[in-house]
Design a protein around this motif. Structure first.
Motif, PDB file in Angstrom:
ATOM      1  N   MET A   1       4.158 -16.417 -12.771  1.00 32.55           N
ATOM      2  CA  MET A   1       3.539 -16.862 -13.762  1.00 32.55           C
ATOM      3  C   MET A   1       4.354 -17.779 -14.952  1.00 32.55           C
ATOM      4  N   THR A   2       3.588 -18.800 -15.461  1.00 35.16           N
ATOM      5  CA  THR A   2       4.285 -19.717 -16.366  1.00 35.16           C
ATOM      6  C   THR A   2       4.143 -19.167 -17.746  1.00 35.16           C
ATOM      7  N   ASP A   3       4.821 -19.860 -18.725  1.00 39.75           N
ATOM      8  CA  ASP A   3       4.937 -19.236 -20.055  1.00 39.75           C
ATOM      9  C   ASP A   3       3.544 -19.337 -20.615  1.00 39.75           C
ATOM     10  N   CYS A   4       3.102 -18.285 -21.347  1.00 35.98           N
ATOM     11  CA  CYS A   4       1.651 -18.117 -22.002  1.00 35.98           C
ATOM     12  C   CYS A   4       1.785 -17.937 -23.414  1.00 35.98           C
ATOM     13  N   PHE A   5       1.014 -18.839 -24.319  1.00 34.39           N
ATOM     14  CA  PHE A   5       1.184 -18.679 -25.640  1.00 34.39           C
ATOM     15  C   PHE A   5      -0.340 -18.570 -26.168  1.00 34.39           C
ATOM     16  N   GLY A   6      -0.388 -17.616 -27.235  1.00 41.92           N
ATOM     17  CA  GLY A   6      -1.584 -17.438 -27.803  1.00 41.92           C
ATOM     18  C   GLY A   6      -1.865 -18.383 -29.250  1.00 41.92           C
ATOM     19  N   PHE A   7      -3.083 -18.704 -29.477  1.00 41.96           N
ATOM     20  CA  PHE A   7      -3.497 -19.167 -30.596  1.00 41.96           C
ATOM     21  C   PHE A   7      -4.637 -18.746 -31.358  1.00 41.96           C
ATOM     22  N   ILE A   8      -4.287 -18.525 -32.743  1.00 41.40           N
ATOM     23  CA  ILE A   8      -5.600 -18.062 -33.458  1.00 41.40           C
ATOM     24  C   ILE A   8      -6.101 -18.842 -34.364  1.00 41.40           C
ATOM     25  N   PRO A   9      -7.148 -19.471 -34.088  1.00 42.34           N
ATOM     26  CA  PRO A   9      -7.951 -20.293 -35.238  1.00 42.34           C
ATOM     27  C   PRO A   9      -8.327 -19.673 -36.346  1.00 42.34           C
ATOM     28  N   ALA A  10      -8.038 -20.076 -37.465  1.00 41.51           N
ATOM     29  CA  ALA A  10      -8.293 -19.482 -38.687  1.00 41.51           C
ATOM     30  C   ALA A  10      -8.631 -20.446 -39.844  1.00 41.51           C
ATOM     31  N   ARG A  11      -9.900 -20.662 -39.689  1.00 40.57           N
ATOM     32  CA  ARG A  11     -10.584 -21.773 -40.700  1.00 40.57           C
ATOM     33  C   ARG A  11     -10.948 -20.995 -41.860  1.00 40.57           C
ATOM     34  N   TYR A  12     -10.892 -21.653 -43.220  1.00 40.38           N
ATOM     35  CA  TYR A  12     -10.997 -20.877 -44.407  1.00 40.38           C
ATOM     36  C   TYR A  12     -12.649 -21.108 -44.654  1.00 40.38           C
ATOM     37  N   ASP A  13     -13.186 -22.036 -44.526  1.00 42.64           N
ATOM     38  CA  ASP A  13     -14.543 -22.292 -44.871  1.00 42.64           C
ATOM     39  C   ASP A  13     -15.652 -21.733 -43.563  1.00 42.64           C
ATOM     40  N   SER A  14     -16.493 -20.942 -43.921  1.00 44.12           N
ATOM     41  CA  SER A  14     -17.445 -20.386 -43.009  1.00 44.12           C
ATOM     42  C   SER A  14     -18.601 -20.101 -43.906  1.00 44.12           C
ATOM     43  N   SER A  15     -19.787 -20.556 -43.185  1.00 44.34           N
ATOM     44  CA  SER A  15     -21.241 -20.605 -44.123  1.00 44.34           C
ATOM     45  C   SER A  15     -21.453 -19.072 -44.255  1.00 44.34           C
ATOM     46  N   ARG A  16     -21.286 -18.161 -43.282  1.00 40.12           N
ATOM     47  CA  ARG A  16     -21.887 -16.599 -43.448  1.00 40.12           C
ATOM     48  C   ARG A  16     -20.405 -15.779 -44.136  1.00 40.12           C
ATOM     49  N   PHE A  17     -19.255 -16.475 -44.196  1.00 42.26           N
ATOM     50  CA  PHE A  17     -18.317 -15.485 -44.712  1.00 42.26           C
ATOM     51  C   PHE A  17     -16.969 -16.491 -44.967  1.00 42.26           C
ATOM     52  N   PRO A  18     -17.234 -17.127 -46.007  1.00 42.58           N
ATOM     53  CA  PRO A  18     -16.105 -18.149 -46.698  1.00 42.58           C
ATOM     54  C   PRO A  18     -14.771 -17.213 -46.893  1.00 42.58           C
ATOM     55  N   GLY A  19     -13.838 -17.554 -46.470  1.00 44.54           N
ATOM     56  CA  GLY A  19     -12.427 -16.942 -46.562  1.00 44.54           C
ATOM     57  C   GLY A  19     -12.104 -15.852 -45.659  1.00 44.54           C
ATOM     58  N   LYS A  20     -12.841 -15.757 -44.588  1.00 44.02           N
ATOM     59  CA  LYS A  20     -13.000 -14.612 -43.604  1.00 44.02           C
ATOM     60  C   LYS A  20     -11.555 -14.220 -43.035  1.00 44.02           C
ATOM     61  N   PRO A  21     -10.580 -15.025 -42.653  1.00 40.74           N
ATOM     62  CA  PRO A  21      -9.370 -14.604 -42.058  1.00 40.74           C
ATOM     63  C   PRO A  21      -8.628 -13.908 -43.357  1.00 40.74           C
ATOM     64  N   LEU A  22      -9.108 -13.883 -44.386  1.00 39.24           N
ATOM     65  CA  LEU A  22      -8.048 -13.277 -45.524  1.00 39.24           C
ATOM     66  C   LEU A  22      -8.720 -11.975 -45.918  1.00 39.24           C
ATOM     67  N   ALA A  23     -10.124 -11.483 -45.269  1.00 36.39           N
ATOM     68  CA  ALA A  23     -10.458 -10.329 -45.767  1.00 36.39           C
ATOM     69  C   ALA A  23      -9.563  -9.162 -45.498  1.00 36.39           C
ATOM     70  N   GLU A  24      -9.702  -8.176 -46.645  1.00 36.26           N
ATOM     71  CA  GLU A  24      -8.499  -7.286 -46.324  1.00 36.26           C
ATOM     72  C   GLU A  24      -9.125  -5.993 -45.410  1.00 36.26           C
ATOM     73  N   ILE A  25      -8.336  -5.692 -44.606  1.00 34.47           N
ATOM     74  CA  ILE A  25      -8.968  -4.729 -43.729  1.00 34.47           C
ATOM     75  C   ILE A  25      -7.594  -3.491 -43.766  1.00 34.47           C
ATOM     76  N   CYS A  26      -7.575  -2.454 -44.300  1.00 34.72           N
ATOM     77  CA  CYS A  26      -6.659  -1.433 -44.027  1.00 34.72           C
ATOM     78  C   CYS A  26      -5.422  -2.005 -44.903  1.00 34.72           C
ATOM     79  N   GLY A  27      -5.598  -2.704 -45.643  1.00 37.44           N
ATOM     80  CA  GLY A  27      -4.156  -3.116 -46.584  1.00 37.44           C
ATOM     81  C   GLY A  27      -3.628  -4.428 -46.133  1.00 37.44           C
ATOM     82  N   LYS A  28      -4.251  -5.150 -45.025  1.00 40.81           N
ATOM     83  CA  LYS A  28      -3.556  -6.452 -44.594  1.00 40.81           C
ATOM     84  C   LYS A  28      -4.901  -7.154 -44.336  1.00 40.81           C
ATOM     85  N   PRO A  29      -4.455  -8.818 -44.177  1.00 36.58           N
ATOM     86  CA  PRO A  29      -5.815  -9.539 -44.041  1.00 36.58           C
ATOM     87  C   PRO A  29      -5.984  -9.503 -42.500  1.00 36.58           C
TER      88      PRO A  29
END
Length: 243
Positions: A1-29
């Motif tokens: 198996m070659t090297d594997c890298f994970g990427f998480i896209p985190a866009r701030y603007d969202s029509s249904r939920f602006p700032g969604k990546p920062l939403a607090e869940i159990c004390g963390k974004p």
């Protein structure tokens, strides 16, 4: 198996939920929960946040989450992770995993299932699916996939596929996690939108229209994505039960 890298896209603007990546869940974004779960996948060498927001970038640095700043003009998460992968110096045969940023309950085993088909050198793109019933399959927001016997995707659609004769059959729900060899991700981004992609509003059809196979792994796990603020209550309950 070659090297594997994970990427998480985190866009701030969202029509249904602006700032969604920062939403607090159990004390963390929320982005921290996605990253923390993804880091438990043993096949991933590194997991990196890809954002277009200074606020998210600074929050990630404070929590020691690897982060890359990307252009705000990207129209899809796939384009965003490609820019991040290029900036990270990912090589052509390495595997890039696109991890949805609104899945704080992500099961690490799903990423293992997504990556496992790359043990075969001919695998270029992978994704996941899970069984759903007839009633669930009627929603156009739930994308269905039909498979060949060897696990390759034949078609993705918002319509229930294949046709149901009795209403008792199971369908396969597409789960929007993707694995790409870097060369396939580069090729995908270079292709123009196709007719089927425009009709269904599903970018993965661009690959099938250009003869690039997608291997689909069927998982027993389900997703609990956050599309709207009211979805937070559900994922908080799930995470609290797991603590």
């Amino acid at each position: 198996m070659t090297d594997c890298f994970g990427f998480i896209p985190a866009r701030y603007d969202s029509s249904r939920f602006p700032g969604k990546p920062l939403a607090e869940i159990c004390g963390k974004p929320m982005f921290w929960h996605v990253w923390n779960r993804a880091m438990k996948c043993p096949e991933l060498k590194k997991v990196i946040l890809a954002t277009d927001s200074e606020i998210i970038f600074e929050a990630a640095e404070k929590l020691d989450v690897p982060v890359v700043m990307t252009d705000s003009s990207h129209t899809s998460g796939t384009d965003r992770i490609l820019e991040a992968a290029r900036k990270t110096g990912i090589l052509g045969n390495s595997i890039v995993v696109n991890i949805q940023g609104d899945e704080p309950c992500l099961e690490p085993e799903m990423l293992t299932e997504l990556i496992r088909p790359f043990n075969k050198a001919e695998t270029r793109v992978t994704t996941l699916a899970s069984p759903i019933n007839f009633d669930e399959a009627q929603s156009r927001d739930r994308v269905k996939v039909a498979l060949a016997k060897d696990g390759r995707a034949l078609y993705f659609s918002r319509a229930p596929i294949p046709f149901s004769h009795t209403g008792n059959e199971q369908f396969l729900l597409h789960i929007g996690l993707y694995g790409f060899r870097m060369e396939a991700l580069e090729l995908f981004a270079s292709l123009e939108q196709g007719y089927l992609e425009q009709r269904e509003k599903l970018e993965q059809l661009r690959l099938l229209e250009n003869g690039i196979p997608i291997h689909v792994a069927v998982t027993r796990h389900s997703c609990h994505g956050v599309d709207r603020p009211e979805d937070l209550h559900t994922v908080i309950k799930i995470l609290e039960r797991q603590q």
